[in-house]
Design an enzyme around this catalytic site. Structure first.
Site, PDB file in Angstrom:
ATOM      1  N   GLU A   1      60.703 -39.746  44.939  1.00 49.20           N
ATOM      2  CA  GLU A   1      59.685 -39.740  45.938  1.00 49.20           C
ATOM      3  C   GLU A   1      58.482 -39.245  45.289  1.00 49.20           C
ATOM      4  O   GLU A   1      57.170 -39.546  45.927  1.00 49.20           O
ATOM      5  CB  GLU A   1      60.159 -38.865  47.170  1.00 49.20           C
TER       6      GLU A   1
ATOM      7  N   HIS B   1      58.350 -46.189  43.713  1.00 51.67           N
ATOM      8  CA  HIS B   1      59.892 -46.152  43.425  1.00 51.67           C
ATOM      9  C   HIS B   1      60.312 -47.126  42.380  1.00 51.67           C
ATOM     10  O   HIS B   1      61.043 -46.867  41.511  1.00 51.67           O
ATOM     11  CB  HIS B   1      60.657 -46.269  44.429  1.00 51.67           C
TER      12      HIS B   1
ATOM     13  N   GLU C   1      56.476 -48.281  47.751  1.00 51.70           N
ATOM     14  CA  GLU C   1      58.028 -49.015  47.062  1.00 51.70           C
ATOM     15  C   GLU C   1      57.653 -49.314  45.790  1.00 51.70           C
ATOM     16  O   GLU C   1      58.795 -49.140  44.803  1.00 51.70           O
ATOM     17  CB  GLU C   1      58.542 -49.926  47.866  1.00 51.70           C
TER      18      GLU C   1
HETATM   19 ZN    ZN Z   1      60.020 -43.295  49.259  1.00 48.80          ZN
END
Ligand code: ZN
Length: 510
Positions: A304, A278, A275
């Site tokens: 991603e 991201h 995360e």
């Molecule tokens: Zn992801």
């Protein structure tokens, strides 16, 4: 470079369009915050009530995006002679809003409302079906969902395959024609590599994780590593949730969430790093794009690629743990006593075919995705029927991974995506691996001491490279343009294949 001077009337339209774009983004920021709240701390009883308020806000936001004014601005700004005069950021905003406008307009509002209701009911039905391991309960909802998705594909339009229209929602410009050869290559090489790993006789175990790891200490470790990776805590925060996610509310507020379980320390570590990847993306977008539709990532797949880059290409390397393992051991001296760095490294990288996608290792993960892709494509083309799904699923599990799910709960019912209409989403996960590996190849050429930097804990240089080459652009480029710009080539599966081959050859002595 000289900036073209727009004539006054076009200049005015640009300003009006930009103001409307910003207004929609403001609604989006608030929707994001509400979404974050609902998935973290909102009291249980208030959630369904609040969901209604969110529905109202989202309808208002939708109305703006398909409003007469938006239509008028887009009509002017998409005229080729006008479009050519706009600056690149405005061009990208026009491209994005225009696409959104046409898609939304293509679906009659009664059909769309029917879809929203279906998605909500199908999601409830899926939860029920999964907990009772009863596919037949979900089947009629899924059948209807697939019918609606086929209908949407017709509304959106496509050139060759109806699935292209659905893929495009997540990965703009991607088609079955482009994806099939990429996946075919990856599948063949992955299955071959998996067979060699299984025949190698080496079985680095992950038993060390079958222990209890204190949640508070997991939390302390997660909080310790994220700023080191370049995550700006003044522009974000780390919270707990059931299904971890990252949420970019605006460029100065990009939050991450994670889950701590005493029996599953790996999830907290690698989930948090994932995360964070991201979040670095959205923290790194050009601040001038705030309030514009291009403030987000280029696509689900590119997003991603950034999370997987950090999680796998950085976070699962020997060098990463050479730097961090002593710290981890200090947090868990009892559990990790006598476990060498090498054993730990192998344990976090062991390959084993398993039933559940989200728990799969780096190699077998893509096989889980390709299975879903083949099924979705078949459902949309009408080659696969919903009623046959449990059998089709289980047959493909044997073909790809050599195992048969003992139940539908651990098979076809495991993922939430189809229940809320996310058909065409799955490929993004593997695309993330493909994009990421191609970027890895490039970064290692440009920063030859890449792995040394990781071993020294100098993650900022890596973040800066990603920021400069990927993050800053937000949605300015389409995914295909961005990959070409970053790596100089079209997307090519060989980089991931080569990465996996090298990685596991070493770990398994192949
Ligand atoms: Zn992801």
């Amino acid at each position: 470079m000289t900036q073209q001077v727009l004539n006054a009337s076009i200049q005015k339209t640009v300003e009006q369009f930009t103001a409307l774009d910003e207004k929609i983004c403001h609604y989006g920021n608030i929707m994001g915050l509400l979404g974050w709240d609902a998935r973290t701390y909102a009291p249980k009883k208030g959630r369904p009530i609040f969901a209604k308020a969110k529905g109202t806000l989202s309808t208002e936001m939708f109305k703006l995006s398909v409003s007469q004014e938006m239509g008028d601005y887009l009509e002017t700004l998409t005229k080729p002679e006008v479009f050519a005069q706009l600056d690149s950021a405005t061009q990208a905003c026009v491209r994005e809003r225009n696409k959104d406008y046409n898609k939304s307009k293509s679906i009659p509002s009664d059909v769309y409302n029917e879809y929203v209701v279906l998605a909500s009911n199908a999601n409830d039905a899926w939860e029920e079906a999964r907990s009772n391991d009863d596919f037949s309960y979900f089947e009629p909802y899924l059948e209807k969902m697939i019918e609606m998705k086929k209908q949407f594909a017709e509304y959106y339009g496509y050139e060759n395959h109806p699935y292209d229209a659905l893929l495009d929602e997540f990965e703009p410009g991607l088609t079955v024609e482009k994806l099939d050869p990429l996946f075919a290559d990856l599948r063949e090489k992955s299955i071959d590599l998996l067979n060699r790993i299984q025949q190698s006789g080496r079985k680095p175990g992950s038993e060390i994780f079958n222990q209890t790891f204190d949640v508070e200490k997991q939390k302390a470790f997660a909080e310790f590593i994220i700023p080191k990776l370049g995550y700006d805590l003044d522009a974000g925060r780390l919270d707990e949730t059931t299904h971890p996610f990252a949420m970019g509310i605006n460029t100065g507020d990009v939050r991450i969430t994670t889950r701590y379980e005493p029996e599953n320390m790996r999830m907290a570590i690698f989930g948090t790093i994932h995360e964070t990847g991201h979040a670095l993306y959205e923290q790194g977008v050009n601040a001038d794009y705030e309030g514009r539709v291009i403030r987000r990532g280029a696509s689900f797949g590119i997003h991603e690629s950034q999370s997987r880059f950090l999680e796998n290409f950085v976070g699962r390397t020997k060098e990463f743990w050479t730097y961090f393992y002593d710290d981890l051991k200090q947090h868990f001296p009892h559990q990790l006593s006598g476990i060498s760095l090498d054993e730990f490294f192998r344990a976090i990288n062991c390959v084993e075919p398993s039933l559940i996608r989200v728990e799969a290792d780096e190699l077998t993960y893509n096989l889980h995705i390709m299975l879903r892709y083949e099924i979705e494509k078949g459902l949309i083309a009408g080659d696969i029927q919903v009623k046959d799904l449990p059998d089709v699923w289980n047959e493909k599990m044997v073909d790809y991974l050599g195992i048969t799910p003992p139940s539908n709960r651990l098979g076809v019912l495991q993922d939430v995506h189809w229940s809320h209409g996310g058909v065409g989403y799955f490929p993004s996960y593997s695309l993330g691996n493909l994009y990421g590996a191609q970027m890895l190849n490039k970064i290692v050429q440009e920063i030859p001491d890449f792995y040394q930097l990781i071993q020294n804990g100098e993650f900022m240089k890596i973040r800066e490279w990603l920021r400069e080459n990927v993050h800053q652009y937000g949605k300015l480029y389409t995914p295909a343009e961005l990959v070409k710009k970053v790596t100089g080539e079209e997307l090519d599966a060989s980089y991931l294949v080569e990465y996996l081959e090298q990685k596991y050859t070493k770990i398994y002595d192949l």
